[in-house]
Write an enzyme that holds these catalytic residues in place. Structure first.
Site, PDB file in Angstrom:
ATOM      1  N   HIS A  35      -6.472 -17.793  -4.850  1.00  0.00           N
ATOM      2  CA  HIS A  35      -5.242 -17.244  -5.417  1.00  0.00           C
ATOM      3  C   HIS A  35      -4.157 -18.319  -5.378  1.00  0.00           C
ATOM      4  CE1 HIS A  35      -7.666 -13.828  -4.063  1.00  0.00           C
ATOM      5  NE2 HIS A  35      -7.117 -13.161  -5.060  1.00  0.00           N
ATOM      6  N   HIS A 265      -2.002 -14.814 -10.604  1.00  0.00           N
ATOM      7  CA  HIS A 265      -2.352 -14.197  -9.320  1.00  0.00           C
ATOM      8  C   HIS A 265      -3.639 -14.793  -8.765  1.00  0.00           C
ATOM      9  CE1 HIS A 265      -3.012 -11.026  -6.291  1.00  0.00           C
ATOM     10  NE2 HIS A 265      -4.276 -11.129  -6.644  1.00  0.00           N
ATOM     11  N   GLU A 414      -0.478   8.028  11.212  1.00  0.00           N
ATOM     12  CA  GLU A 414      -1.685   7.544  11.872  1.00  0.00           C
ATOM     13  C   GLU A 414      -2.002   6.107  11.485  1.00  0.00           C
ATOM     14  OE1 GLU A 414      -1.593  10.177   9.846  1.00  0.00           O
ATOM     15  OE2 GLU A 414      -1.673  11.881  11.217  1.00  0.00           O
ATOM     16  N   HIS A 476      -9.827  19.924   9.806  1.00  0.00           N
ATOM     17  CA  HIS A 476      -9.474  19.351  11.104  1.00  0.00           C
ATOM     18  C   HIS A 476     -10.698  19.112  11.994  1.00  0.00           C
ATOM     19  CE1 HIS A 476      -5.536  20.270   9.696  1.00  0.00           C
ATOM     20  NE2 HIS A 476      -4.946  19.920  10.813  1.00  0.00           N
TER      21      HIS A 476
END
Lengths: 671, 671
Positions: A35, A265, A414, A476
């Site tokens: 890059h 890029h 988290e 969960h």
């Protein structure tokens, strides 16, 4: 962009920054991949930062009080490698630059922590760097509060790209940094308006300045090619009590034909265009050749911190031997000598008292022993403190006015929690652990992988580890998450069956210096199974015989965590029917794999049927069930083959058939 | 909070909203678990929304042109269940409410899509709802552009809590929605200042109003207990061409002793406090008893949309039969009849031409066939369009001024992309697929799990599926990700070995109506192995014999994706040494598991050594290597046991020992 005008405005600066640009062009050309555009765009910012502000001493990349420089936009690795080479960092030779992205070189495609000195963190997965930097800055605050500014007083600098800022984890990170007013954190945003797919507007029109301000950051906008503006902005950022974001308007691939396009890029490899860019820069030496005066200047930059480093060493030497030893111990990630004895005492007490408690509570009981003797631990939770049982009485809350606090309320973040913990572990001097529900391993996953890859000992306290969660239901209830952790290289996945195993797991997690640990802990209460005290840490072997068969051994039950007590109950049923049954507790597969074959065979001999029991996916279990060579045993598995459901936990174990009766039936069907 | 004043100000409204509050209190009390505070806090907003704005007809929860209501703060499930019961939604009986969180009830702890009519999306993992809602709103725009406002013209309403807004995915979602000016998306923020660990300030001080404004949203702040303010805000939001966020200042657990505390987040089960709250509300009937006048009023609300629904049906009937059939087909998630033939034709052509291409390119070749005949596909990529090969020529870019565009530039937002695709699939009428690098499954993971759990056929196009990534290095090289997908229930994990298998995998992914698919595709070119054309879709069997042993069968090589050609080359080596070797291609383990035992035995008979070959973790492979009953075969594995490295791909396969020579050696060592 008028390159000539840039050159004319600051001719010396220009050529120094051009050294970064040409090394990048040459290395990417040689590798035929990489890059190019980002290092070419951010060379001016990096030149000013390294030469005027960054506190570092290139020859001593491990100096604990150095400023940290984190390349969050890790694809621009040649920016960092160029800086390390130019400033004379050990090991970063010109040969390494020439071997960019080749086997065995320390110049990996993205910067890999541990490969090259001076790489503070692995980069590449976008947003990780900016999130880890929050942990770096927190660790600095905590260490400064503990040891004083004479030993700890440094900044964390980050270069982040548009990609980093679009990733959700960046929002978690910047709001966490804003909440805690981490004033020594300074982020440069490489505002080049280009992503891989095209201009940023294709997918984003966020007002980043307002966004960072909404999170309590100090924000500035500058021309990222003007050394005077860059210098002034860094000075202002250092003066701000808030974390700082400097939006640097830059041109990706500056001076190249592909400038300001998404093509820049990636790899700019056309030889003619490369030469044209060098011509525009006024760069006349051959590939990889840095004129002596420029290289010398950069080496002086690399030596700029030598006096400061020496003064720091002198200040350290002024401290008591004990203080110095403690400082050295925590940076070496060594546990205190007293840890083993304290854990043993806890184990002995528990073996005698045999309480019935959830292993999340067992973990808290262990932390009550650990935290007072390990002042380097920093605990936390993603808004589940009371459920994860991660906060012990002595820690204190980390806050703007209490930097000594060792407990962090990470909020419902988290991912940033896991990344920040990684940053703390990388910074050194602290040992981070943090909790959430095991199922939300999913949210933290990209950072957890980074911990494994970077070989740092972050500890993830993951409670509510199965359908034992009960009524909260399948969203969960983890099913596949043990497999996820076990499939990940360099991860210790602990699923202890009682308080004794939990204490042993914690001892191993803290003893690990280059491996992160996941502690999978129950919501529901479990009986103490290790009622006979053993000094030895049995979890260290990964798996061991918990109960031997009486009479002829016909069956071996293998289980982890909450299902070990199911196995023990099944053993009672089977023994009552005259079927000799061994129970093997397997709290850590990875450690069992590391044992020698003789030990593994002793624990899992042939000649008996095997049944694995775990309230999770079967994936991976067949390795232990078939025998490692694949011909040793008839076998079966009792566990989950679907998602869970919402109902009381006992009902779920019953309905999903994870019971002693079902295990005994399975054994009988195989005999 | 002065409850009496609230009651007095709007007495009728008060009692209607109180029905939600008391049902919540009663259900949580009966279950002895759950989350009381949020429904109690948001009951006023929900009452005004459902009674004055939401376009719905309770008896017809599948009406395609209904407004969508997404409960992102899914723990407040009793808010939704109460509304469904009160308005007379089918199946949501009082018994279901009484059995909240019990086995077999449709009233799971968190709302589960597919359990109860009227649950538009599963909730619970925070931030997912707000991110899915972006997909709902996009699907609405796309469908409206295709079918016109007479058939498609509805809003998407969301209730999100502080947790949703702290999760990083919310930032990805709101910036994506802002970029596309999804004006029919309206989010209520339950601004109650409470999280599980305490007040929001403990972990966050973000100015949410400014944050949303920075993403291009219309923002309002209101008293979330004032029905007049709520009504006006919704009206203003509907008038705004921007997506709207309404910050509703509320009191969690309104009227309960625990009001405004973190205790109110969870289960409020104390009988005395429950009664005290009811007394404060002026609620005099017994548990679960709704006074007739209030129930009747709510049922009228549920029937409010009947005329609009009838009118819509009439407008649909005005369309041509063909148009109606097409509308029905896409909402039934049925593929067009022409698909099978087109895929067959492509397979035939490829078998003949036998090109050497990367399977990511094979995927594009298949999409060039699919997209023109399936106008319901909506493609996209998280800023890797050219690498994922996800955009075909005919799609057009989805944009503010081109709602017909079927290609979405998601930006560097893997998580929001996956969640938005889920939202589109839930909305219906479109079939979303989207790409990123396979390793970034990590970022998308929480949403990918939701797709599996919700049983929706989202297609994840995951390219760059191994160390074949090459120079970008270990951060970009998946190792554990096949295991992650395979461990997840209800997921089809495809890893095709060539263009023919890729086309077959796509056909299966689109044919799946209740299962998401992951296509793991290579960066590097692969030879066409299926050079003999077969009409039948062989991937549908999960695994099949690609090459039979010549002579006595001594070895079976099992491989997936790019390693199937390694297996074929190893077979050549072994056959040359007189070792009869079968090659089994295993593009989809899950489908192979679904075959009957006879077929599985035919593909993997005993009596030969087995070697598995996959450039990934061994976890899970032993199931196929040992034989399903664990005693059938001596076996070995050639794959990865560590993270990858940065170097050209061919070098990596060589250095990590994944070569035909290594496989042949392994076989010989086992014979």
């Amino acid at each position: 962009m008028d390159i000539a005008a840039l050159r004319a405005a600051h001719p010396d600066h220009w050529m120094r920054a051009a050294a970064i640009r040409t090394l990048t062009l040459d290395a990417v050309h040689a590798a035929n991949s990489g890059h190019s555009g980002m290092p070419m765009g951010m060379a001016d910012v990096a030149t000013v930062l390294f030469s005027k502000h960054l506190k570092f001493h290139a020859a001593a990349p491990d100096w604990p009080d150095r400023d940290r420089f984190v390349l969050s936009a890790g694809h621009g690795s040649m920016l960092l490698y160029s800086l390390l080479y130019l400033t004379g960092t050990p090991e970063m030779t010109l040969d390494q630059i020439k071997n960019f992205r080749q086997w065995g070189a320390i110049t990996a495609g993205h910067p890999e922590y541990g490969h090259a000195p001076g790489v503070e963190a692995t980069g590449g997965p976008l947003g990780q760097g900016i999130a880890m930097s929050v942990g770096f800055a927190m660790a600095e605050e905590i260490q400064r509060a503990r040891f004083g500014r004479k030993l700890v007083d440094h900044h964390t600098y980050v270069i982040a790209g548009d990609g980093c800022l679009m990733e959700g984890v960046s929002q978690e990170a910047i709001t966490l940094a804003g909440r805690h007013q981490l004033g020594k954190l300074i982020v440069f945003w490489d505002n080049n308006n280009i992503t891989i797919d095209g201009t940023v507007e294709l997918s984003d029109r966020t007002d980043q300045i307002t966004r960072f301000a909404s999170a309590g950051w100090h924000v500035q906008e500058i021309d990222g090619h003007d050394p005077v503006e860059i210098d002034a902005a860094i000075a202002a950022a250092k003066n701000s009590p808030q974390p700082s974001m400097i939006a640097c308007k830059t041109h990706i691939g500056l001076g190249h034909a592909a400038q300001d396009t998404s093509k820049a890029h990636g790899a700019l490899t056309d030889a003619g265009q490369l030469q044209a860019a060098k011509d525009a820069y006024g760069w006349t030496t051959g590939p990889f050749e840095i004129p002596d005066d420029i290289k010398s200047w950069w080496e002086e930059v690399g030596a700029r911190g030598v006096a400061e480093h020496e003064a720091w060493k002198a200040r350290l030497a002024d401290h008591s031997d004990r203080r110095q030893a403690e400082f050295a111990r925590i940076y070496a990630r060594e546990v205190p000598k007293s840890l083993a004895g304290r854990v043993r005492a806890l184990k002995k007490q528990i073996s005698e008292e045999a309480p019935k408690v959830a292993t999340r509570k067992s973990s808290e009981m262990t932390l009550e022993v650990i935290n007072p003797i390990m002042p380097e631990t920093v605990g936390g939770s993603a808004d589940l403190t009371g459920s994860n049982n991660t906060r012990t009485g002595d820690l204190g809350m980390f806050d703007v006015d209490n930097r000594k606090g060792r407990y962090i309320y990470y909020g419902i973040r988290e991912h940033a929690m896991a990344a920040a913990m990684n940053g703390m572990a990388l910074h050194g001097g602290v040992r981070p652990y943090g909790g959430t529900f095991f199922v939300f391993t999913d949210y933290a996953r990209p950072a957890m992988r980074m911990a494994s890859l970077m070989e740092i000992p972050t500890v993830f306290v993951m409670t509510h580890d199965s359908i034992g969660v009960g009524e909260d239901g399948p969203t969960h209830q983890p099913v596949e998450h043990l497999a996820i952790c076990r499939a990940t290289p360099n991860t210790l996945t602990f699923r202890p069956c009682d308080t004794v195993e939990t204490a042993e797991a914690w001892e191993l997690a803290l003893g690990a210096q280059t491996t992160p640990s996941v502690l999978a802990l129950t919501r529901q209460g479990l009986p103490t199974l290790r009622t006979e005290h053993k000094t030895k840490n049995l979890v260290a072997q990964g798996a061991y015989v918990l109960a031997e068969a009486e009479g002829k051994r016909q069956a071996i039950l293998l289980a982890t965590g909450s299902e070990v007590s199911v196995a023990m109950a099944a053993r009672d049923l089977l023994q009552a029917d005259g079927i000799g049954t061994r129970v093997v507790s397997m709290p850590c597969w990875e450690l069992f794999e590391q044992q020698d074959e003789r030990y593994r065979k002793r624990v899992l001999p042939g000649g008996a049927v095997r049944v694995g029991i775990e309230a999770g996916s079967r994936l991976g279990w067949d390795r232990w069930l078939c025998g490692e060579r694949g011909r040793e045993a008839k076998s079966g598995f009792v566990g989950m083959s679907s998602f869970g459901a919402s109902a009381p936990a006992e009902t779920l174990f019953e309905k999903f058939g994870i019971t002693a009766e079902a295990v005994a039936e399975k054994v009988k069907s195989l005999l």
